[in-house]
Design an enzyme around this catalytic site. Sequence first.
Site, PDB file in Angstrom:
ATOM      1  CB  ALA A 121      37.109  -8.061  39.182  1.00  0.00           C
ATOM      2  CB  SER A 155      35.302 -11.492  37.298  1.00  0.00           C
ATOM      3  OG  SER A 155      34.433 -10.750  36.455  1.00  0.00           O
ATOM      4  CG  ASP A 156      32.769  -7.618  42.253  1.00  0.00           C
ATOM      5  OD1 ASP A 156      31.736  -7.238  41.661  1.00  0.00           O
ATOM      6  OD2 ASP A 156      32.973  -7.385  43.460  1.00  0.00           O
ATOM      7  CE1 TYR A 157      28.036  -7.628  37.697  1.00  0.00           C
ATOM      8  CE2 TYR A 157      27.296  -5.356  37.569  1.00  0.00           C
ATOM      9  CZ  TYR A 157      27.012  -6.703  37.558  1.00  0.00           C
ATOM     10  OH  TYR A 157      25.706  -7.125  37.396  1.00  0.00           O
TER      11      TYR A 157
END
Length: 778
Positions: A320, A316-318
Site C-alpha cells: 500500500a 500498511s496493507d500489502y
Amino acid sequence: MKHPLLSKILIAFLLLQLLASSCKQNNTAAYKDPKLPVTERVSDLLGRMTLDEKIAQICCTMVSKNDKGQLFDSLGHLNTKLADSLFKNGLGQIRLDPTLDFKPGISAIAANNLQDYIKTKTRLGIPVILHEEGLHGHVSLEGTSFSMPMGLASTWDTALVEKLYGMTAKEIRCRGSHYVLAPVIDLGREPRWGRTEETFGEDPFLVSQMGLSAVLGFQGRMRDDDKIDSDHVIATLKHFCHGQPEGGKNTAPSNISERELRATFFPPFQLCVTKGKAESVMASYNEIDGVPSNANEWLLQNVLRGEWGFKGAVVSDYYAVSRLANVQFVAKDFADAAKQAINAGVDVELVEHECYPNLKKLVESKVVSEAVLDSAVAHILRQKFILGLFENTYVNPGAAEAFVGCDANRELALQSAHESVILLKNENNIAPLNASKIKTIAVIGPNADRTLLGGYSYHPKQFITVLNGIKSKVGDKINVLYSEGCKINKIKNDENVIVPLEENKKMIADAVQVAKRSDVVILAIGANEQLSAESVDRGNLDMVGSQDALVKAMMETGKPVIVLLFNGSPLSINYVKETAPVIFECWYIGQETGAAIADILFGYFNPGGKLPITIPRSVGQLPCYYNCKPAAKAAYPNAKGGYIFETSTPLFPFGYGLSYTTFEYSNLKIEKPVITKTGATKAGFTITNTGKVAGDEVAQLYLRDSVPSVTRPVIELKGFRKVHLEPGATTEVSFELSPDILSIWDKHMKYVVEPGVFSIMIGASSADIRLRGILRVE
C-alpha cells in the site's frame, strides 16, 4: 608510556572493552533483562541501534515456495548464505507463505531455525516477528478452518467467536508465529464488494461486539502490563478505515463525511483499541476525502493515537505504501511515498519493503526526522518485548503437531458451522426431514460436492462436503443420489467466465432424472471463491450462470426442494424465494460444512442464525442497509419513498432468521422511564419457547432518537442477547440503556446525550419488533 594521560585513557578504554565483553557474555545488557519495564528495554535497545538496523525493523519480507532462492528446504532448514544477504541488519517482520506447505511441526522447526539465525548471527540478536493470516482459522497447511466472519456474525454468539479466535491464536503461536492480520472490522454495507464475506456485517454495533470478541480471543483477556502470553498473538484491526468503496470496487475511494466516519465506521475500531487493547492496526488501501489512509496523519495520529490512546503499531496493507506513488499518485516516487507514510504514522511497510529502505537517505539528509523513525521502531520493539520473544524465542514442534487441527478444534469448528446457518424460509415445516419417511434423497447442485472455505483459506486436515456429510449421517438407511446439476463458471485463458446455459442443458436434464427418483431434493447452489473474494467484485447480485434454470427444473419435478445457499455476499435470489419451499443461507461455514448441514437437515441441530446483513432484491436497491436515514425512506412529503414498478423492502431484513420452534416476547418493563443525560436504566422483558423443540433465539434491542439535532437512522441496533430455551421454557432478558448507547455526534461534532424522547424497540429482527416502549431523557 611517556604520556601518563594517554596511558590512563588506554587503560580506561581497555576496561570499558572488558566490561562490554563481560556484559555481553553475562547477557546483562538492559534490553535483555526481562525484569526491567518494557519502556526501559525499548529505550536501551533503540539507543544501541545503527540507522540500518532501525530501518530493518520497520521492513518486512514474504517467503514463498522457491522464492528468494529457496530460503528453506522441505524440512524447514535455513539456507544461511541467503539469510546472510536478507537479514544482515535483522528484520522487523516476515511472512512464511502457506505455499511452503509446511506441516505444523515443520513450521515450528523453520521458525526456530530462522530465530536462531537472527539471534546468533546478527549484531543485536533482535527476534523477528512472523505474521500470519487468520480471518477464520490459520491460513496454513492443516490449520483448523471455521466459518467466514459473515457466518460468525450470523451466530450472534460473542463467546463462541472469542473461543474460535483463541483456538486460532494457539494454532498460530505453537507453530512459531506471533502476529495475525485479522480481524476485519470494516462494515459490509456494499454487497458488490467481494470482501463483504470478510466482514461481520453491516451494523456498527454488531461489528464492534464481534470484533472485540475476536481481539480478546487472539490476544487474551488476562494481560499483565500489556504482555501477551505464549498461547496468544497480536491482533491487527483491518482496514482503517475502509467502508463503502465506490461501486463496490475493493480499493476504490470512500467519500464519507467526518460525522459519518465517527458515528458509523469508527466505533468498531475505537472499541477494539480502547477496550480490547488491540496492538496492531492496518491502514487501508483506499482514500477518504481525497487522502489515502497510508498518508493520513489525521486518521493515524490525531484520531487513532491522540483521541483513542493507541499504543501499538500501524502496518500498511500489502504494497500500500508504494501505491501512494503508482496508483493514487500523491507521491512522486517511492522515496516520497516512504516519507509521507512514515510521517503519517505507518510504522511497518508490508509485505515487501519497496519504499522504506529509502528512509536511510531521507534521514541522513534530514528530510525525515530521525525522531519520527525512532518512534516507529520503538513501536515494533515494544511488540517484540510484550510478546516475550527475547526470553521465549523458540517453540516445540511436537506440541504444534499435537494441537493443530486436533479433535477439540474440529468440534469448535463444527459448532461455528451449526450456529452460522440461517433458516430463511420453511414452508409447511418441511424441515427438518423425518428420516424414517424417506427412502431416497437427491443431493444436487454445483456446490453439493465442492470444497467451499471462502477467502483467506488454505488446506485444513479435512473438509466435509454436503454430499459426504449427508451420506455419513444417513448411512445405509437412505439411498443418496448425486448430480452436479450445472457448472457455474470456469477459468479460461486465465479469465473467470460464466458457463452458458447451452453447455449446462445436459447436466440439468441428468439432474432432473435423479430428482425424479428421489423423495426430496437437497439443492446446493450460490457462489464460490472465484465469484466472491478479495478483488473479485460484482456488478450485480444475481446468482451466476444457469442456476435459476436448475432451480426451475427441480421445482417442475414436483419434489420438495430444500435450497442451500453457499456464498460470501448477499445474493438477490428473487426466483428462489418465490418458488423454493425451504431456503437456508449457509455462507462459507468451514471444514465441517457437510456434517453441520446434515445435522440441521435431519433435526439434530435447530438453526438459530440471524442475518448480519440485509439481502436486497436487486443491485438497484443499493445502498440497502437497514439503518438508513429518514429521508431514504421517503424522498419528499406524500411520496411513497420507493421505486416505480418495484417495492423498496429488501428480500430479507437485517436480523432476520427462522427456527424449527417459535418464541414469544412479553412484559416489557423500563425500570426508570425518565433519566438524566448522565443516567442509565434497564429494559427488561420475557421470552418463551412456544414450540415443541429446543432452540436459540437472538433478542435484539433497537433505538430511535425521535428529534435529534442531526439526522439519525430510523432504527439502530444497540444490544442483543442470545438465549437457549427448551420447549415451554421462559427466561428473563434485560438490556442496559446507558449514555454509551444514547450518545450522538451533534451539530458541533461533540459526542453527547441530547435530551428528548427515545423509542425502545425489542424484537426478533429489525423488521419484526415485538415490544415497544418510551424513554425520556431530561
